[in-house]
Design an enzyme around this catalytic site. Structure first.
Site, PDB file in Angstrom:
ATOM      1  N   LEU B  50      -0.432   6.119   8.359  1.00  0.00           N
ATOM      2  CA  LEU B  50       1.030   6.064   8.299  1.00  0.00           C
ATOM      3  C   LEU B  50       1.459   5.189   7.126  1.00  0.00           C
ATOM      4  O   LEU B  50       0.679   4.376   6.630  1.00  0.00           O
ATOM      5  CB  LEU B  50       1.585   5.482   9.605  1.00  0.00           C
ATOM      6  CG  LEU B  50       1.355   6.359  10.844  1.00  0.00           C
ATOM      7  CD1 LEU B  50       1.853   5.643  12.088  1.00  0.00           C
ATOM      8  CD2 LEU B  50       2.056   7.707  10.693  1.00  0.00           C
ATOM      9  N   SER B  51       2.727   5.328   6.719  1.00  0.00           N
ATOM     10  CA  SER B  51       3.193   4.512   5.594  1.00  0.00           C
ATOM     11  C   SER B  51       3.046   3.025   5.942  1.00  0.00           C
ATOM     12  O   SER B  51       2.710   2.228   5.078  1.00  0.00           O
ATOM     13  CB  SER B  51       4.634   4.854   5.217  1.00  0.00           C
ATOM     14  OG  SER B  51       5.506   4.611   6.292  1.00  0.00           O
ATOM     15  N   GLU B  52       3.247   2.652   7.218  1.00  0.00           N
ATOM     16  CA  GLU B  52       3.019   1.266   7.640  1.00  0.00           C
ATOM     17  C   GLU B  52       2.438   1.179   9.056  1.00  0.00           C
ATOM     18  O   GLU B  52       2.825   1.953   9.941  1.00  0.00           O
ATOM     19  CB  GLU B  52       4.322   0.431   7.622  1.00  0.00           C
ATOM     20  CG  GLU B  52       4.723  -0.074   6.239  1.00  0.00           C
ATOM     21  CD  GLU B  52       5.715   0.848   5.565  1.00  0.00           C
ATOM     22  OE1 GLU B  52       6.119   1.872   6.197  1.00  0.00           O
ATOM     23  OE2 GLU B  52       6.077   0.587   4.403  1.00  0.00           O
ATOM     24  N   THR B  53       1.525   0.237   9.235  1.00  0.00           N
ATOM     25  CA  THR B  53       1.011  -0.148  10.548  1.00  0.00           C
ATOM     26  C   THR B  53       1.259  -1.649  10.671  1.00  0.00           C
ATOM     27  O   THR B  53       1.029  -2.392   9.717  1.00  0.00           O
ATOM     28  CB  THR B  53      -0.503   0.142  10.644  1.00  0.00           C
ATOM     29  OG1 THR B  53      -0.700   1.550  10.504  1.00  0.00           O
ATOM     30  CG2 THR B  53      -1.080  -0.309  11.981  1.00  0.00           C
ATOM     31  N   HIS B  82      11.929  -0.211   8.070  1.00  0.00           N
ATOM     32  CA  HIS B  82      11.759   0.552   9.303  1.00  0.00           C
ATOM     33  C   HIS B  82      10.613  -0.013  10.156  1.00  0.00           C
ATOM     34  O   HIS B  82      10.730  -0.030  11.392  1.00  0.00           O
ATOM     35  CB  HIS B  82      11.635   2.067   9.023  1.00  0.00           C
ATOM     36  CG  HIS B  82      10.252   2.586   8.889  1.00  0.00           C
ATOM     37  ND1 HIS B  82       9.584   2.666   7.697  1.00  0.00           N
ATOM     38  CD2 HIS B  82       9.376   3.035   9.825  1.00  0.00           C
ATOM     39  CE1 HIS B  82       8.367   3.147   7.901  1.00  0.00           C
ATOM     40  NE2 HIS B  82       8.218   3.388   9.183  1.00  0.00           N
TER      41      HIS B  82
END
Lengths: 299, 299
Positions: B50-53, B82
């Site tokens: 994912l774009s961020e974890t 987000h």
């Protein structure tokens, strides 16, 4: 209306979490397929952002264990290697069969019925459906050599195993690990020829421990996924290629490792199975799979 | 040794699953931070894809609610929009505070303490820490116009809000939705200037319903992520830009929608807050968040 069903995210071709190739598996075994649309399945696969998300449904016929639908973030696939192994592992866990011992599992999917084995070591393997070998032109082979920056030790061939992989054999495992392809040129060559990408392999045999290879898979149609960490269909392509050039006369095991450059440590167990009576040859790829995320998904 | 801790994958800036921007949240609130290495956190973030974890830890000081570490598949970030809202939602769920009514939450992270509000509608908003405006040269603005294929209706500016976004205002929402940038050229222009990318926005005001914008975020440093589906820091940049050109004298709400071209339907609620006594201005971005995957992760 939101429905909530069991979910697992499984790491494939490894027994150690985060060292393999992940697949997200949604359990619709108790959900009639008509209750979810293809568009919904595609939205979920786009959202997980994994190379593949799969959906287990009840099979169309009781002789089979389950029906599998496989999606990339962009499209549905008739078959894929690591998602099949991860989904079979999830199926065994969802249905509490992990401790029921070795068994054959029949997966219904886009290419038909795929036979899987769950063995005494807890590994899962599938039998490849399609393994066609095609020649590639000298010019294309030469372009691949330029893009990869290394010469093949045997003529590269096109392996139609679902994806259309070019198998490119180099002198040894170190050369595979060290290689830095010119990705833009590689994509140009692969796009022009209509190939999926390149399976690069080199032997790491020490002479007495059977067939052992280091492998990498450069996936060329999209520039967004440059390299697949651990690739089941790539291993099928390598097995079929090795049979083409080595012409094994009896069943041969081929152990393949993949993923070092992506900080993974994938282990694929390949088997070229030759029936002694009929001489019929089949190709099998398997390995471990481990559940990393276990829970529920709300749709 | 494998440890198993609670896990959620949350969709942010939407109340409808799969319509927002996902973030994976690992609950280490009960796990001493010294028990996991930065390398482990990075491996997990690489694997989720994912774009961020994000990783929730106990805060360093009891005045704060939690400490958050944010990772992309490639690196740790001091802050991200987000992921902050999704992680706060996860924190409230993990600690059974969803039904405890409105409250202020203090998030400890790489940029310091970020104040968040959980409001009576169940929405979560953060207050931006950094909102600096810088000019860009005419030449760069002209290059952006060529790459985007449309002229800005006000001079574009560079907004340093953590990421370095260029905010590019066009005539209306339809122009935003219809636009097909030349991604290769856009990346060249953005790379040369050292910018994160471009926030494209157009008004969809009908004259009497307050400030409403359609937005898109072109994320340029990596060609692998061309467009962010729903972007918190981009909304901060847009708010600060609007204040720069419109000079609002009282608190102003700005509703932003984003994601149509990526089959998403993100809703960001922006607020330019002007303290009537001190005239001090702060920028707030918030919205809904919904838990899609709920379970445990084995590490």
């Amino acid at each position: 209306m939101t429905i909530t069903v069991p979910f697992k995210q499984i790491d494939v071709f490894t027994a150690v979490p985060f060292k393999g190739n992940p697949v997200a598996v949604v359990n619709f075994l108790e959900t009639p397929e008509a209750e979810v649309t293809t568009q919904q399945l595609q939205s979920i696969a786009k959202w997980t952002n994994l190379s593949e998300t799969t959906f287990l449904f009840a099979p169309s016929n009781k002789e089979y264990n389950y029906k599998l639908r496989i999606f990339t973030p962009a499209a549905e696939l008739p078959f894929a290697g690591h998602p099949t192994i991860g989904s079979c592992r999830a199926y065994l866990e969802f249905t509490n069969q992990l401790n029921s011992g070795p068994q054959t599992i029949l997966q219904e999917c886009g290419v038909g019925i795929v036979p899987l084995k769950f063995d005494e070591e807890g590994k899962i393997s599938f039998q490849a459906k399609k393994t066609e070998v095609e020649e590639i032109s000298r010019e294309t082979a030469s372009d691949y050599a330029k893009a990869l920056g290394i010469h093949a030790i045997e003529p590269p061939k096109l392996l139609q195993v679902g994806p259309a992989w070019v198998v490119y054999l180099v002198s040894n495992a170190e050369a595979v690990i060290d290689l830095n392809p010119d990705f833009n040129f590689l994509k140009q060559v692969s796009d022009k020829a209509g190939h999926t990408g390149v399976i690069l392999a080199g032997s790491k045999n020490d002479g007495n421990s059977g067939e052992q290879y280091e492998m990498r898979a450069f996936y060329c149609p999209t520039i967004s996924v440059l390299e697949d960490p651990v690739c089941g269909s790539g291993c099928v392509a390598l097995l079929r290629y090795l049979q083409e050039i080595k012409n094994y006369q009896k069943t041969t095991l081929v152990n393949v490792t993949q993923g070092i450059r992506l900080c993974r440590d994938g282990h694929l167990r390949g088997r070229i199975e030759i029936d002694e009576k009929t001489s019929q040859i089949s190709y099998h790829v398997g390995g471990d799979a481990v559940t990393v995320i276990n829970g529920q998904i709300s749709i």
